[in-house]
Design a protein around this motif. Structure first.
Motif, PDB file in Angstrom:
ATOM      1  N   SER A  41       0.929  -1.283  -0.051  1.00 47.26           N
ATOM      2  CA  SER A  41      -0.036  -0.193   0.107  1.00 47.26           C
ATOM      3  C   SER A  41       0.877   1.128  -0.018  1.00 47.26           C
ATOM      4  CB  SER A  41      -0.907  -0.010   1.288  1.00 47.26           C
ATOM      5  OG  SER A  41      -1.685  -1.217   1.261  1.00 47.26           O
ATOM      6  N   LYS A  42       0.868   1.991  -1.179  1.00 44.17           N
ATOM      7  CA  LYS A  42       1.937   3.084  -1.268  1.00 44.17           C
ATOM      8  C   LYS A  42       1.807   4.159  -0.270  1.00 44.17           C
ATOM      9  CE  LYS A  42       3.725   6.017  -4.967  1.00 44.17           C
ATOM     10  NZ  LYS A  42       3.682   6.265  -6.304  1.00 44.17           N
ATOM     11  N   LYS A  43       0.619   4.448   0.119  1.00 46.96           N
ATOM     12  CA  LYS A  43       0.233   5.612   1.280  1.00 46.96           C
ATOM     13  C   LYS A  43      -0.007   4.847   2.458  1.00 46.96           C
ATOM     14  CE  LYS A  43      -0.893   8.903  -2.613  1.00 46.96           C
ATOM     15  NZ  LYS A  43      -0.945   7.709  -3.670  1.00 46.96           N
ATOM     16  N   GLY A  44       0.382   3.725   2.846  1.00 52.68           N
ATOM     17  CA  GLY A  44       0.138   3.332   3.903  1.00 52.68           C
ATOM     18  C   GLY A  44      -1.338   2.547   4.109  1.00 52.68           C
ATOM     19  N   PHE A  45      -1.552   1.707   5.225  1.00 54.95           N
ATOM     20  CA  PHE A  45      -2.688   0.745   5.506  1.00 54.95           C
ATOM     21  C   PHE A  45      -2.977   1.079   7.094  1.00 54.95           C
ATOM     22  CE2 PHE A  45      -5.281  -2.985   5.660  1.00 54.95           C
ATOM     23  CZ  PHE A  45      -5.744  -3.217   4.392  1.00 54.95           C
ATOM     24  N   SER A  46      -4.117   1.633   7.316  1.00 57.39           N
ATOM     25  CA  SER A  46      -4.353   2.175   8.593  1.00 57.39           C
ATOM     26  C   SER A  46      -4.703   1.059   9.411  1.00 57.39           C
ATOM     27  CB  SER A  46      -5.634   3.133   8.568  1.00 57.39           C
ATOM     28  OG  SER A  46      -6.880   2.201   8.512  1.00 57.39           O
ATOM     29  N   ALA A  47      -4.338   1.306  10.709  1.00 52.80           N
ATOM     30  CA  ALA A  47      -4.844   0.121  11.829  1.00 52.80           C
ATOM     31  C   ALA A  47      -6.330  -0.127  11.822  1.00 52.80           C
ATOM     32  CB  ALA A  47      -4.420   0.735  13.241  1.00 52.80           C
TER      33      ALA A  47
ATOM     34  N   TRP B 251      -2.957  -2.232  15.759  1.00 53.11           N
ATOM     35  CA  TRP B 251      -2.186  -0.973  15.811  1.00 53.11           C
ATOM     36  C   TRP B 251      -0.818  -1.548  16.191  1.00 53.11           C
ATOM     37  CZ3 TRP B 251       0.514   0.660  20.135  1.00 53.11           C
ATOM     38  CH2 TRP B 251       0.862   2.025  19.967  1.00 53.11           C
ATOM     39  N   PHE B 252      -0.831  -2.537  17.152  1.00 56.14           N
ATOM     40  CA  PHE B 252       0.396  -3.290  17.547  1.00 56.14           C
ATOM     41  C   PHE B 252       1.156  -3.981  16.642  1.00 56.14           C
ATOM     42  CE2 PHE B 252       2.490  -6.098  21.024  1.00 56.14           C
ATOM     43  CZ  PHE B 252       3.704  -5.381  20.932  1.00 56.14           C
ATOM     44  N   MET B 253       0.265  -4.848  15.835  1.00 56.75           N
ATOM     45  CA  MET B 253       0.844  -5.595  14.566  1.00 56.75           C
ATOM     46  C   MET B 253       1.576  -4.715  13.562  1.00 56.75           C
ATOM     47  SD  MET B 253      -2.003  -8.297  13.969  1.00 56.75           S
ATOM     48  CE  MET B 253      -1.292  -9.125  12.521  1.00 56.75           C
TER      49      MET B 253
END
Length: 300
Positions: free
Chosen positions: A89-95, A110-112
């Motif tokens: 995911s180029k712009k990140g993958f939220s918790a 979130w911890f993972m």
């Protein structure tokens, strides 16, 4: 076949075999004593998947010991799915999205994600660049420092310095409270003095720079490029980083900022332009899991 249809994303035994191939390419090594090739699988009816016993120190172990997976109750095949999703995911993958996709709690997701960012953290300490290489350096600001009054400009924001080699890799640093000496210290320590350095005309770049060549563009006069002199590469890196931080993650505490930077650096350093696809990027992240264990108390 879709990448996420691969067996190791759905079968726990296959997941262990896949991780073992990445962690032990030279043979199974005991994480307790370091002995290689002197262990055997435990095969009792109540034995967990992937448990071995070292014949040297007599201790049991799995491939998870000494890695970001240690003491985690999340299934290993779900960990592999999380690594792939964040890596691709180029712009990140939220918790929140990870929590919904994997079916784990938000706290666990979130911890993972933080453990995976730790696996992505580069341990390379060699100076960037070299003779004939061009390094672009620039700083950007985001967020809000707790307790600081909001003013115009970057006074109340976190500072980030990024160094990007043209056609190569990036390194980014969370500076906390911005200071010119800190910028110069990082630049002079992390970039080979045989390199060409490109910057804007900020005051901290105007003093004598110990590099083969130093050029700058004058953004205040709307100058973005002059021949090969430009900072467009590092600006492009920032555009993806800030879209991810503002659009995907939305909020980041200063103490976690360096891990988010490690995540964006990692994806940039393993991008398609360098011959790395999504599967290769996830595989590269998996190779960084050893020796980077985090506990929740450390992260929270």
């Amino acid at each position: 076949m879709p990448v996420l249809s691969a067996k190791h994303f759905h079968d726990e035994t296959a997941a262990y075999a896949y991780v073992e191939a990445h962690v032990w390419p030279e043979g199974r090594a005991c994480p307790h004593c370091g002995t290689v090739g002197e262990s055997g699988a435990l095969k009792g009816s109540s034995t967990r998947i992937g448990v071995y016993k070292c014949y040297s120190c007599r201790k049991p172990f799995t491939v998870k010991v000494g890695t970001i997976f240690e003491s985690s109750h999340v299934k290993l095949h779900l960990w592999l799915q999380a690594i792939f999703l964040i890596s691709s995911s180029k712009k990140g993958f939220s918790a929140n999205q990870l929590h919904r996709t994997l079916g784990v709690t938000l706290k666990t997701a979130w911890f993972m994600a933080h453990r995976i960012r730790e696996a992505m953290r580069s341990t390379d300490t060699e100076p960037m660049g070299g003779e004939g290489k061009i390094i672009e350096a620039d700083e950007t600001f985001l967020g809000r420092i707790a307790g600081k009054q909001v003013k115009s400009g970057p006074y109340h924001k976190y500072a980030v310095l990024s160094l990007v080699e043209r056609g190569g890799k990036a390194r980014s640093y969370s500076l906390g409270n911005f200071s010119a000496p800190k910028v110069r210290e990082i630049l002079e320590a992390q970039v080979s003095h045989d390199s060409t350095v490109m910057t804007d005309q900020a005051a901290w770049y105007k003093k004598n720079m110990p590099f083969a060549r130093h050029e700058s563009v004058n953004h205040s006069q709307y100058e973005w490029a002059r021949g090969d002199v430009t900072t467009n590469t590092v600006e492009s890196f920032f555009s993806v980083f800030k879209r991810g931080m503002k659009g995907t993650y939305q909020h980041c505490d200063e103490k976690h900022l360096q891990r988010y930077l490690a995540e964006f650096d990692f994806r940039y350093n393993h991008r398609i332009a360098l011959g790395v696809n999504d599967a290769g990027r996830a595989s590269a992240a998996l190779k960084g899991i050893v020796g980077k264990r985090l506990t929740y108390r450390t992260v929270a």
